[in-house]
Write a protein that holds these residues in place. Structure first.
Motif, short mmCIF file in Angstrom:
data_model
loop_
_atom_site.label_atom_id
_atom_site.label_comp_id
_atom_site.label_asym_id
_atom_site.label_seq_id
_atom_site.Cartn_x
_atom_site.Cartn_y
_atom_site.Cartn_z
N GLY A 12 0.84 -1.18 0.00
CA GLY A 12 0.00 0.00 0.00
C GLY A 12 0.88 1.24 0.00
N TYR A 14 1.46 4.64 2.42
CA TYR A 14 1.12 5.13 3.75
C TYR A 14 1.91 6.39 4.09
CZ TYR A 14 -0.14 0.20 3.67
OH TYR A 14 -0.65 -1.01 3.29
N VAL A 64 0.00 5.37 11.31
CA VAL A 64 -0.05 5.01 9.89
C VAL A 64 -1.33 5.60 9.31
CG1 VAL A 64 -0.14 3.11 8.23
CG2 VAL A 64 1.14 2.82 10.38
N ILE A 66 -3.49 5.64 6.00
CA ILE A 66 -3.57 4.79 4.81
C ILE A 66 -4.14 5.61 3.65
CG2 ILE A 66 -4.55 2.65 3.87
CD1 ILE A 66 -4.95 1.78 6.89
N CYS A 108 -7.93 6.76 3.98
CA CYS A 108 -9.09 5.87 4.17
C CYS A 108 -9.05 5.17 5.52
CB CYS A 108 -9.22 4.88 3.01
SG CYS A 108 -7.86 3.76 2.79
N GLY A 109 -8.06 5.48 6.34
CA GLY A 109 -8.02 4.92 7.68
C GLY A 109 -6.70 5.22 8.36
N TYR A 110 -6.68 5.04 9.67
CA TYR A 110 -5.44 5.28 10.41
C TYR A 110 -5.25 4.18 11.44
CZ TYR A 110 -8.23 6.86 14.36
OH TYR A 110 -9.13 6.89 15.40
N ILE A 111 -4.01 3.95 11.81
CA ILE A 111 -3.66 2.97 12.85
C ILE A 111 -2.55 3.60 13.70
CG2 ILE A 111 -2.74 0.66 13.31
CD1 ILE A 111 -3.76 -0.17 10.49
N ILE A 136 -11.51 3.40 10.37
CA ILE A 136 -11.71 3.65 8.95
C ILE A 136 -12.15 5.10 8.78
CG2 ILE A 136 -13.25 3.08 7.03
CD1 ILE A 136 -13.15 0.15 8.05
N SER A 138 -12.65 6.49 5.32
CA SER A 138 -13.42 6.63 4.09
C SER A 138 -13.55 5.27 3.44
CB SER A 138 -12.77 7.64 3.12
OG SER A 138 -12.08 6.98 2.09
N SER A 142 -8.08 1.41 -0.91
CA SER A 142 -6.71 1.79 -0.56
C SER A 142 -5.88 1.98 -1.82
CB SER A 142 -6.06 0.69 0.27
OG SER A 142 -6.81 0.46 1.43
N MET A 143 -4.98 2.95 -1.78
CA MET A 143 -4.04 3.11 -2.88
C MET A 143 -2.98 2.01 -2.76
SD MET A 143 -1.43 6.25 -3.80
CE MET A 143 -2.70 7.53 -3.92
N THR A 144 -2.81 1.25 -3.82
CA THR A 144 -1.74 0.26 -3.80
C THR A 144 -0.50 0.88 -4.43
OG1 THR A 144 -2.28 -0.68 -5.94
CG2 THR A 144 -3.35 -1.67 -4.01
#
Lengths: 216, 216
Positions: A12, A14, A64, A66, A108-111, A136, A138, A142-144
């Motif tokens: 991904g 990040y 992180v 994402i 689209c999300g965080y950790i 999450i 959005s 995820s952008m790869t």
């Protein structure tokens, strides 16, 4: 050995963030993966030369964010092709604070992780982080890393584990003369001739001015 | 904490192989990432309970076969939902031997690693492998974990770092009655009614018979 096979590994994209004292800072990364599910832990690979590495070392925490396919691609350049030692990377960036750390709103999300172990290698630290929060933000996919290379036509900076000196994918090899950003490697391939773009044109990845593009 | 955010991390789909004595064995994994570029190293996360973990420990080597979108999806089940302790996973599988290790012919590339370090966690070992060989085997795009979930409609086995007990993605939630493979979680959604399939029907992921499907 054909090192181009490394491009077949999937990642991904990040933004890894931490704090320099009280100042938010961070960098672009692709080397993040979940290691255990209960308790949840992540591994993150970070070059010794990245300022963010020393900030994670000092604070014992990292976040992180994402990126998604709809995230502004200039975030990658903002966080990836300059150093947090020199600039405030969070200037003009929308972010929220979670567990004391900055996370990008346009993701689209965080950790959020607390460092519980690490493994040193010749050039990178592998941080093992226990997840202390995450959500999450959005529903965009995820952008790869493949999407970044194929659709956004971006490249890897020298500090990335995935950097290849001869980095050229089939999708970015210009078929004829093309203009390439000398800072981030973005290949201009819009319909309008590059020469006719206004002087105010900036690289969509790293926001550098038109003058930084070179003809190839 | 919303653990569903972990699904927003991006991965590939890999067959990790090693040797049990002279017998080839291996398992499906998604947690592989490059750590350094020179010398090239990879990190691999492997559950302590995976037979492959003990084989890597003993031989000090592992191979990564990178599945592509055109790889036979039943490879994932063949290597992922049963143990190499019980069965010969390489039976009827086309493979070649590289640096003494088996690599799958039906993949878009392989990477052979020699273990140079490791980090232990509660349930998984993170092996750090120095790359000793690698090559591209096909030009098909790599299979991403998202592709596996979205297109092939597969799930994660319990040993995967990414396993979630409540694992259900929006794409696999059945809109009405559906038939689900009780072994690997594959959701049947072809046009032909499941009840009318011949008794010889087998799960496209794990090759288990029609009788292993349950109505949900």
């Amino acid at each position: 050995m054909n090192t181009k096979v490394f491009h077949n590994l999937s990642y991904g994209v990040y933004i890894i963030s931490s704090l320099d004292g009280e100042r938010p800072t961070g960098c672009t990364a692709n080397s993040v993966m979940q290691i255990t599910s209960s308790p949840a832990t992540l591994a993150l690979s970070m070059n010794h030369d990245n300022f963010t590495n020393s900030c994670i070392e000092k604070t014992g925490k990292f976040a992180v964010s994402i990126l998604s396919e709809t995230s502004d691609p200039s975030l990658i350049g903002q966080f990836g092709f300059q150093s947090g030692r020199d600039v405030n990377k969070f200037e003009n960036i929308l972010f929220e604070t979670k567990e004391g750390l900055p996370v990008l709103t346009d993701s689209c999300g965080y950790i959020i992780c607390k460092v519980i172990d690490k493994m040193e290698t010749s050039t990178h630290t592998v941080f093992l982080g226990e997840v202390i929060d995450g959500d999450i933000q959005s529903v965009s996919p995820s952008m790869t890393y493949a999407y970044y290379h194929r659709v956004i036509k971006g490249k890897s900076p020298k500090n990335a584990p995935t950097y290849l000196p001869e980095e050229e994918s089939e999708n970015t090899i210009p078929s004829k003369t093309s203009w390439v950003c000398s800072i981030c490697g973005y290949v201009y391939d819009e319909e309008a001739p590059f020469e006719e773009l206004p002087d105010s044109y900036t690289c969509p990845i790293c926001k550098q001015p038109k003058s930084k593009f070179v003809k190839q």
